[in-house]
Design an enzyme around this catalytic site. Sequence first.
Site, PDB file in Angstrom:
ATOM      1  N   GLY A 150       0.659  -1.194   0.037  1.00 21.00           N
ATOM      2  CA  GLY A 150       0.087   0.044   0.081  1.00 21.00           C
ATOM      3  C   GLY A 150       0.940   1.172  -0.200  1.00 21.00           C
ATOM      4  O   GLY A 150       0.380   2.434  -0.363  1.00 21.00           O
ATOM      5  N   ASN A 184      -7.744   5.724   4.932  1.00 23.20           N
ATOM      6  CA  ASN A 184      -7.968   5.739   3.264  1.00 23.20           C
ATOM      7  C   ASN A 184      -9.060   5.041   2.841  1.00 23.20           C
ATOM      8  O   ASN A 184      -9.417   3.963   3.413  1.00 23.20           O
ATOM      9  CB  ASN A 184      -6.317   4.959   2.869  1.00 23.20           C
ATOM     10  N   PHE A 199      -7.491   0.202  -4.244  1.00 24.26           N
ATOM     11  CA  PHE A 199      -6.685  -0.599  -5.148  1.00 24.26           C
ATOM     12  C   PHE A 199      -6.310   0.216  -6.280  1.00 24.26           C
ATOM     13  O   PHE A 199      -6.275  -0.226  -7.406  1.00 24.26           O
ATOM     14  CB  PHE A 199      -7.064  -1.873  -5.560  1.00 24.26           C
ATOM     15  N   SER A 250      -8.901  -5.905   2.163  1.00 20.58           N
ATOM     16  CA  SER A 250      -9.113  -4.297   1.967  1.00 20.58           C
ATOM     17  C   SER A 250     -10.472  -4.107   2.150  1.00 20.58           C
ATOM     18  O   SER A 250     -11.443  -4.829   1.552  1.00 20.58           O
ATOM     19  CB  SER A 250      -8.410  -3.881   0.576  1.00 20.58           C
ATOM     20  N   ASN A 270     -11.951  -1.432   1.015  1.00 27.02           N
ATOM     21  CA  ASN A 270     -12.261  -0.447  -0.058  1.00 27.02           C
ATOM     22  C   ASN A 270     -12.649  -0.800  -1.388  1.00 27.02           C
ATOM     23  O   ASN A 270     -12.861  -0.323  -2.237  1.00 27.02           O
ATOM     24  CB  ASN A 270     -10.983   0.517   0.038  1.00 27.02           C
ATOM     25  N   THR A 271     -12.850  -2.300  -1.365  1.00 29.82           N
ATOM     26  CA  THR A 271     -13.276  -2.681  -2.634  1.00 29.82           C
ATOM     27  C   THR A 271     -14.674  -3.722  -2.238  1.00 29.82           C
ATOM     28  O   THR A 271     -14.302  -4.632  -1.410  1.00 29.82           O
ATOM     29  CB  THR A 271     -12.410  -3.714  -3.146  1.00 29.82           C
ATOM     30  N   LYS A 300      -3.419 -12.450   3.558  1.00 29.86           N
ATOM     31  CA  LYS A 300      -3.209 -11.059   4.277  1.00 29.86           C
ATOM     32  C   LYS A 300      -4.793 -10.900   4.772  1.00 29.86           C
ATOM     33  O   LYS A 300      -5.641 -10.847   3.940  1.00 29.86           O
ATOM     34  CB  LYS A 300      -2.906  -9.673   3.657  1.00 29.86           C
ATOM     35  N   ASN A 335      -4.836  -5.985   7.957  1.00 28.50           N
ATOM     36  CA  ASN A 335      -5.102  -4.934   7.260  1.00 28.50           C
ATOM     37  C   ASN A 335      -5.643  -3.719   8.086  1.00 28.50           C
ATOM     38  O   ASN A 335      -5.515  -3.935   9.102  1.00 28.50           O
ATOM     39  CB  ASN A 335      -5.999  -5.011   6.000  1.00 28.50           C
ATOM     40  N   GLY A 394      -2.471   3.082  11.855  1.00 24.45           N
ATOM     41  CA  GLY A 394      -1.913   4.063  12.730  1.00 24.45           C
ATOM     42  C   GLY A 394      -1.939   3.509  14.067  1.00 24.45           C
ATOM     43  O   GLY A 394      -2.376   2.427  14.501  1.00 24.45           O
TER      44      GLY A 394
END
Length: 344
Positions: free
Chosen positions: A62, A110, A114, A172, A174-175, A206, A235, A257
Amino acid sequence: MFPLLRPALFSLDAEQAHGLTIDGLASWARLGTPFAAPPPDPILHSKVAGLHFASPLGLAAGVDKNGDAIDGWFGLGFGSVEIGTLTPLPQPGNPKPRIFRLVEDRAIINRLGFNNGGIDAALPRAKAARRKGVLGINVGANKDAVDRVADYTHGVSRAAPIADYVTINISSPNTPGLRDLQHGTALAELLAACDAARGTTPLFLKIAPDLEPAATDDIARAATANHIDALIVSNTTISRPETLTSRHATETGGLSGAPLASLARARLADVRQATGGAIPIISVGGIDSAAEAYARIRAGASLVQLYSGLVYEGPGLARRINTGLATLLKCDGFTTLADAIGTA
């Protein structure tokens, strides 16, 4: 110099600053990485999945999706660099803005989706890299893929001849629908297909931190049955701790983070228990110091990776963690990194 440069970088849009960082590191690498970090202390050497790691500290996928600055990352002191996530076809990702700094929380959200130039564009750069460490290639499916398993097997088969290891990223947030591949028959079919496509190259998986214990057990069984060589845990999270104070805390996407650290530690413990220590674990999430990296190793991680810590600590973080880890190991009487794994 990072404390002096950080205000200027933080005055820019987060994605713009990220792009400038990649470009700068790539340019530095073309000069031969002057003032590169010294080789890690031999006490940090380890072997995972048949691969030799000079340091357990890796760059998470990433950061450098397209593999533009591989040599530069190794020059900073990382023992491994994982590029991607790469998809069969190029895709722009989600609309901007899509990266948000939560400065007060030392976190990032974020929802990139991808975004990458496609695996065929990145592989020549990976092949040409001087590679002073272990190179991983992280693969995924295009957002509009009709057959996601086919996308993954394509990525694995293309990356395997070049990578030291290949990571299947099904974690992820985000997909849409991607995380569904972490469960049941869908997971078993995906892993079996990727196992057949990887040849002799080590295959990593992952997973997400937002998993129930039962799901973790299922993943452990499927990973074992399909010869997965290591599990990357984990992740970004879609959860939002109540402690967040930044105005960006309600943005959608994956949180990473410092606030992810406690959840990442819990998942590490869950996966360690579910696998009985039979599969090496790479711990990711909230690692920003030698002390935290050491705690993950003693909790059962064979390797660690970081991403968001670089945003707040700067490019010298890898060197500092390597130095600090060696000191901590010696202070506790360990003679090798392997001796410390799981001792807590």
